[in-house]
Write an enzyme that holds these catalytic residues in place. Structure first.
Site, PDB file in Angstrom:
ATOM      1  N   HIS A   1      -4.189  -5.642  -8.961  1.00 46.50           N
ATOM      2  CA  HIS A   1      -5.023  -4.376  -8.578  1.00 46.50           C
ATOM      3  C   HIS A   1      -6.633  -4.941  -8.727  1.00 46.50           C
ATOM      4  O   HIS A   1      -6.959  -5.716  -9.524  1.00 46.50           O
ATOM      5  CB  HIS A   1      -5.056  -3.063  -9.585  1.00 46.50           C
TER       6      HIS A   1
ATOM      7  N   MET B   1       0.941  -1.273  -0.007  1.00 44.72           N
ATOM      8  CA  MET B   1       0.066   0.147   0.024  1.00 44.72           C
ATOM      9  C   MET B   1       0.706   1.325  -0.107  1.00 44.72           C
ATOM     10  O   MET B   1       0.470   2.285   0.403  1.00 44.72           O
ATOM     11  CB  MET B   1      -1.020   0.234   1.150  1.00 44.72           C
TER      12      MET B   1
HETATM   13  C1  GRF Z   1      -6.242  -7.007  -2.568  1.00 46.58           C
HETATM   14  O1  GRF Z   1      -7.553  -6.960  -2.993  1.00 46.58           O
HETATM   15  C2  GRF Z   1      -4.954  -6.679  -3.713  1.00 46.58           C
HETATM   16  O2  GRF Z   1      -5.614  -6.809  -4.901  1.00 46.58           O
HETATM   17  C3  GRF Z   1      -5.087  -4.860  -3.139  1.00 46.58           C
HETATM   18  O3  GRF Z   1      -5.236  -5.101  -1.666  1.00 46.58           O
HETATM   19  C4  GRF Z   1      -5.824  -6.438  -1.288  1.00 46.58           C
HETATM   20  C5  GRF Z   1      -4.777  -7.353  -0.646  1.00 46.58           C
HETATM   21  O4  GRF Z   1      -5.114  -8.337  -0.025  1.00 46.58           O
HETATM   22  N1  GRF Z   1      -4.081  -4.414  -3.637  1.00 46.58           N
HETATM   23  P1  GRF Z   1      -4.263  -9.298   0.341  1.00 46.58           P
HETATM   24  O5  GRF Z   1      -3.241  -8.453   1.478  1.00 46.58           O
HETATM   25  O6  GRF Z   1      -3.254 -10.061  -0.621  1.00 46.58           O
HETATM   26  O7  GRF Z   1      -5.046 -10.484   1.338  1.00 46.58           O
END
Ligand code: GRF
Length: 218
Positions: free
Chosen positions: A111, A92
């Site tokens: 994404h 993030m």
């Molecule tokens: C997922 O939906 C990914 O696409 C987005 O954030 C979420 C993360 O999920 N960028 P995780 O940490 O892989 O469970």
């Protein structure tokens, strides 16, 4: 020879888990050799540890506004592990152009929307708000510009009339867990490459596509 994969995560790490599970198959073309999280204590770290993968915290808060220093630390961890391919999995933090250029053609992201629609955050709520019939997820090569970059693969899901952001997000996430290991395998094996800003698979343009079906749901 398996490609050496590094994964950057910030949270729950369910996409990391999907990659860990795929990489357990002897014929999978990548092995995860490093996991880096920018938030201490997140589940992604414990998932890596449970799988015996070296996991490192590079806490962005320790670097204040000095993003280059934060990224230099991540870069050092990846290079120390001889990482050849990087997968962003729910990471993030926005990356600087310099870091992106350093890993150009060797870094992919997932994404939770069908790009180029719904870049950025809160994609499921925004898709519902827009009234789309089809939603999904995208794996793309990372390029300067958030959620831009050539598309390597997409998976589509239907939007149900009674969907909430949560129910729709869960349907998309299920497809993320199928799409990401498949796309990472293509990149790791060299079947998918970034060339002149385009994603090629087996030498031809065009992304991998998956479609949700109740028949393939667990
Ligand atoms: C997922 O939906 C990914 O696409 C987005 O954030 C979420 C993360 O999920 N960028 P995780 O940490 O892989 O469970």
């Amino acid at each position: 020879m398996k490609r050496r994969l590094g994964v950057l995560a910030s949270g729950g790490g369910s996409n990391l888990q999907a990659l860990i599970d795929a990489a357990r198959w002897p014929s999978y073309p990548a092995e995860i050799v490093a996991v880096v999280a920018n938030v201490p204590g997140v589940t992604a770290l414990s998932r890596a540890e449970a799988a015996g993968i070296p996991a490192t915290v590079v806490d962005h808060r320790a670097f204040g506004t000095d993003r280059p220093a934060f990224e230099a630390e991540i870069d050092a961890v990846l290079r120390a592990a001889d990482v050849e391919l990087v997968a962003l999995a729910g990471f993030m933090r926005v990356l600087t152009d310099r870091f992106v250029q350093a890993w150009n053609g060797r870094m992919v992201n997932i994404h939770p929307a069908l790009l180029p629609s719904f870049k950025g955050l809160h994609t499921h709520a925004r898709a519902l708000e827009a009234g789309v019939a089809i939603h999904g997820c995208t794996v793309h090569w990372v390029s300067p510009g958030v959620d831009e970059g050539a598309i390597l693969g997409q998976a589509a899901v239907p939007v149900a009339p009674d969907d909430t952001a949560e129910s729709l997000g869960a349907r998309v996430l299920e497809m993320e867990h199928r799409l990401y290991p498949a796309c990472v395998a293509l990149a790791a094996s060299g079947r998918a490459i970034l060339q002149d800003g385009r994603s090629l698979i087996d030498g031809a343009p065009g992304p991998l596509s998956l479609f949700w079906s109740p028949a393939v749901s667990p």
